[in-house]
Write a protein that holds these residues in place. Structure first.
Motif, PDB file in Angstrom:
ATOM      1  N   ILE A  67       0.833  -1.206   0.000  1.00  0.00           N
ATOM      2  CA  ILE A  67       0.000   0.000   0.000  1.00  0.00           C
ATOM      3  C   ILE A  67       0.865   1.253   0.000  1.00  0.00           C
ATOM      4  N   ILE A  68       1.901   1.254   0.804  1.00  0.00           N
ATOM      5  CA  ILE A  68       2.800   2.408   0.867  1.00  0.00           C
ATOM      6  C   ILE A  68       3.493   2.604  -0.473  1.00  0.00           C
ATOM      7  N   MET A  69       3.912   1.523  -1.103  1.00  0.00           N
ATOM      8  CA  MET A  69       4.604   1.639  -2.391  1.00  0.00           C
ATOM      9  C   MET A  69       3.661   2.134  -3.482  1.00  0.00           C
ATOM     10  N   MET A  70       2.383   1.756  -3.417  1.00  0.00           N
ATOM     11  CA  MET A  70       1.423   2.286  -4.383  1.00  0.00           C
ATOM     12  C   MET A  70       1.264   3.792  -4.190  1.00  0.00           C
ATOM     13  N   ALA A  71       1.290   4.236  -2.937  1.00  0.00           N
ATOM     14  CA  ALA A  71       1.239   5.677  -2.668  1.00  0.00           C
ATOM     15  C   ALA A  71       2.470   6.368  -3.235  1.00  0.00           C
ATOM     16  N   ARG A  86      19.497   1.898   3.607  1.00  0.00           N
ATOM     17  CA  ARG A  86      19.100   0.858   2.664  1.00  0.00           C
ATOM     18  C   ARG A  86      18.684   1.488   1.345  1.00  0.00           C
ATOM     19  N   VAL A  87      18.938   0.767   0.252  1.00  0.00           N
ATOM     20  CA  VAL A  87      18.503   1.169  -1.083  1.00  0.00           C
ATOM     21  C   VAL A  87      17.833  -0.041  -1.718  1.00  0.00           C
ATOM     22  N   ASP A  88      16.616   0.155  -2.219  1.00  0.00           N
ATOM     23  CA  ASP A  88      15.898  -0.909  -2.917  1.00  0.00           C
ATOM     24  C   ASP A  88      15.647  -0.491  -4.351  1.00  0.00           C
ATOM     25  N   TYR A  89      15.749  -1.462  -5.255  1.00  0.00           N
ATOM     26  CA  TYR A  89      15.241  -1.261  -6.604  1.00  0.00           C
ATOM     27  C   TYR A  89      13.830  -1.795  -6.560  1.00  0.00           C
ATOM     28  N   TRP A  90      12.864  -0.911  -6.765  1.00  0.00           N
ATOM     29  CA  TRP A  90      11.464  -1.262  -6.594  1.00  0.00           C
ATOM     30  C   TRP A  90      10.771  -1.355  -7.943  1.00  0.00           C
ATOM     31  N   ILE A  91      10.027  -2.438  -8.141  1.00  0.00           N
ATOM     32  CA  ILE A  91       9.250  -2.652  -9.365  1.00  0.00           C
ATOM     33  C   ILE A  91       7.785  -2.680  -8.983  1.00  0.00           C
ATOM     34  N   ALA A  92       6.975  -1.888  -9.660  1.00  0.00           N
ATOM     35  CA  ALA A  92       5.547  -1.845  -9.382  1.00  0.00           C
ATOM     36  C   ALA A  92       4.892  -3.189  -9.688  1.00  0.00           C
ATOM     37  N   CYS A  93       3.886  -3.520  -8.921  1.00  0.00           N
ATOM     38  CA  CYS A  93       3.141  -4.772  -9.134  1.00  0.00           C
ATOM     39  C   CYS A  93       2.234  -4.663 -10.340  1.00  0.00           C
TER      40      CYS A  93
END
Length: 179
Positions: free
Chosen positions: A11-15, A172-179
């Motif tokens: 939910i946070i990542m969608m925001a 921390r560093v993340d490479y984030w990919i949307a669902c």
């Protein structure tokens, strides 16, 4: 509990995705310019990554993990060094999440080196528009952190970098990919 944290993180990542679309700045940390420990590209040969970092502490089969997206379209495993994770096929590896606090890995770009000396103040100077959208959230093993999202290229995409700060320091560093 893990499932609740996963849903909350989603939910946070969608925001963050919607915030990223609102932030029309051209600030980005270019995927193609970054090198792992100033040696390897972010997508590299699995054997080259092992040569650079040594044998992984563990290899995790993500079959039973709640994963909404992956870099690879085919089966993969996670190679894990401490709290640093890379997705891996038989021949390739790609960055997923880097624990900056450990000092094992730094991400080097022409614009900035992301290592354990980076502060939120420095990020605000380099990426002032993105820093305006910083949000507090809870991250497993890190607790409450301040997070910002940066684009990984100039193309219109929901994927990007998530930078997490605790007590003003990059952790921390993340490479984030949307669902």
């Amino acid at each position: 509990m893990k499932k609740i944290l996963s849903i909350l993180f989603l939910i946070i990542m969608m925001a963050f995705t919607s915030l990223g679309r609102q932030n029309n700045s051209t600030e980005m940390l270019d995927w193609n310019s970054i090198r792992i420990n100033n040696k390897l590209p972010l997508v590299c040969k699995k054997l080259d990554l092992i040569k650079l970092l040594g044998n992984p502490d563990k290899i995790i089969n993500p079959e039973y993990l709640d994963i909404c997206a992956s870099y690879f379209e085919k089966d993969f495993n996670y190679l894990v060094w401490g709290d640093c994770k890379f997705e891996s096929t038989n021949s390739q590896a790609v960055i997923s999440s880097v624990d900056i606090e450990s000092g094992i890995i730094k991400l080097v770009s022409p614009l900035i080196t992301l290592d354990n000396s980076v502060t939120f103040e420095k990020i605000k100077r380099v990426f002032p528009n993105s820093a305006k959208y910083a949000k507090e959230l809870i991250v497993e093993k890190k607790g409450t952190v301040l997070s910002i999202k940066l684009a990984s290229s100039r193309k219109n995409s929901d994927d990007g970098w998530l930078l997490f700060f605790k007590a003003g320091k990059l952790v921390r560093v993340d490479y984030w990919i949307a669902c």
